[in-house]
Design a protein around this motif. Structure first.
Motif, PDB file in Angstrom:
ATOM      1  N   TYR A  61       2.046  -4.201  -3.091  1.00  0.00           N
ATOM      2  CA  TYR A  61       1.498  -2.973  -2.532  1.00  0.00           C
ATOM      3  C   TYR A  61       2.426  -1.785  -2.826  1.00  0.00           C
ATOM      4  CZ  TYR A  61       0.216   0.557   0.877  1.00  0.00           C
ATOM      5  OH  TYR A  61      -0.111   1.748   1.472  1.00  0.00           O
ATOM      6  N   GLU A  94       3.562  -7.177   0.322  1.00  0.00           N
ATOM      7  CA  GLU A  94       4.270  -5.915   0.535  1.00  0.00           C
ATOM      8  C   GLU A  94       4.912  -5.422  -0.755  1.00  0.00           C
ATOM      9  OE1 GLU A  94       6.717  -7.145   3.852  1.00  0.00           O
ATOM     10  OE2 GLU A  94       5.337  -6.209   5.284  1.00  0.00           O
ATOM     11  N   SER A 100      -4.479   0.450   4.251  1.00  0.00           N
ATOM     12  CA  SER A 100      -3.670  -0.705   3.858  1.00  0.00           C
ATOM     13  C   SER A 100      -2.395  -0.799   4.680  1.00  0.00           C
ATOM     14  CB  SER A 100      -3.331  -0.640   2.368  1.00  0.00           C
ATOM     15  OG  SER A 100      -4.504  -0.736   1.598  1.00  0.00           O
ATOM     16  N   SER A 139      -9.063  -3.361  -1.662  1.00  0.00           N
ATOM     17  CA  SER A 139      -8.300  -3.454  -2.912  1.00  0.00           C
ATOM     18  C   SER A 139      -9.244  -3.609  -4.096  1.00  0.00           C
ATOM     19  CB  SER A 139      -7.320  -4.629  -2.852  1.00  0.00           C
ATOM     20  OG  SER A 139      -6.361  -4.420  -1.841  1.00  0.00           O
ATOM     21  N   VAL A 193      -2.873  -6.770  -6.031  1.00  0.00           N
ATOM     22  CA  VAL A 193      -2.853  -6.776  -4.565  1.00  0.00           C
ATOM     23  C   VAL A 193      -3.984  -7.667  -4.051  1.00  0.00           C
ATOM     24  CG1 VAL A 193      -3.201  -5.367  -2.490  1.00  0.00           C
ATOM     25  CG2 VAL A 193      -1.707  -4.541  -4.311  1.00  0.00           C
ATOM     26  N   LYS A 236       1.544   1.452  -5.057  1.00  0.00           N
ATOM     27  CA  LYS A 236       1.617   2.782  -4.459  1.00  0.00           C
ATOM     28  C   LYS A 236       2.539   3.695  -5.263  1.00  0.00           C
ATOM     29  CE  LYS A 236       2.250   5.126  -0.077  1.00  0.00           C
ATOM     30  NZ  LYS A 236       2.527   5.004   1.349  1.00  0.00           N
TER      31      LYS A 236
END
Length: 155
Positions: A127, A124, A56, A89, A97, A131
């Motif tokens: 994501y 972004e 990613s 994803s 996402v 994360k």
């Protein structure tokens, strides 16, 4: 005494996972991924998710690079990257996402540079949130496994 700590960790992990489902960050595919993990591959989910994060980040760099090029006009190439992002994803259950990628792809199909820039910013953000939360979940799971293992020795 140790048992309470183990139960608290397990409860924290379950609450975090429930929150991620409630927020729509994850979907049932993540649960299916967890079902593939067993004693023969105890780190399966975290390994798959780590591969997802590595790939990613490459895709995000490629998308940003394409959009930052003043002469950019290859929306089809952007679509290829977005299709890869959507697929990966979906495979780990990263619902929000994936949904942002779908909207991003629509903007790219319309050759809408401003829409693509906005979608990239949102992508972004989503994501990074995913994360951070999955890192938190796996860190808690690791702590729970260590505590559970230690506690089991004293029972």
């Amino acid at each position: 005494m140790l048992g309470l700590g183990v139960e608290r960790l397990r409860g924290d992990m379950n609450r975090l996972l429930a929150l991620l489902f409630h927020q729509g960050v994850l979907d049932e595919q993540f649960l299916q991924l967890q079902q593939l993990q067993d004693e023969s591959s105890p780190n399966f989910v975290s390994e798959v998710v780590n591969i997802y994060f590595q790939e990613s980040e490459k895709l995000l760099r490629n998308l940003r690079s394409l959009l930052m090029d003043r002469e950019f006009s290859d929306y089809k190439k952007m679509g290829v990257h977005l299709n890869q992002f959507i697929g990966s994803s979906s495979s780990i259950g990263a619902k929000r996402v994936r949904n942002v990628c779908v909207a991003f792809r629509v903007a790219s199909e319309q050759n809408n540079r401003l829409g693509c820039l906005r979608a990239l910013e949102l992508l972004e953000h989503e994501y990074c949130y995913l994360k951070n939360k999955l890192h938190e979940l796996f860190q808690g799971r690791d702590q729970w496994e260590v505590a559970n293992e230690c506690f089991g020795k004293f029972e």
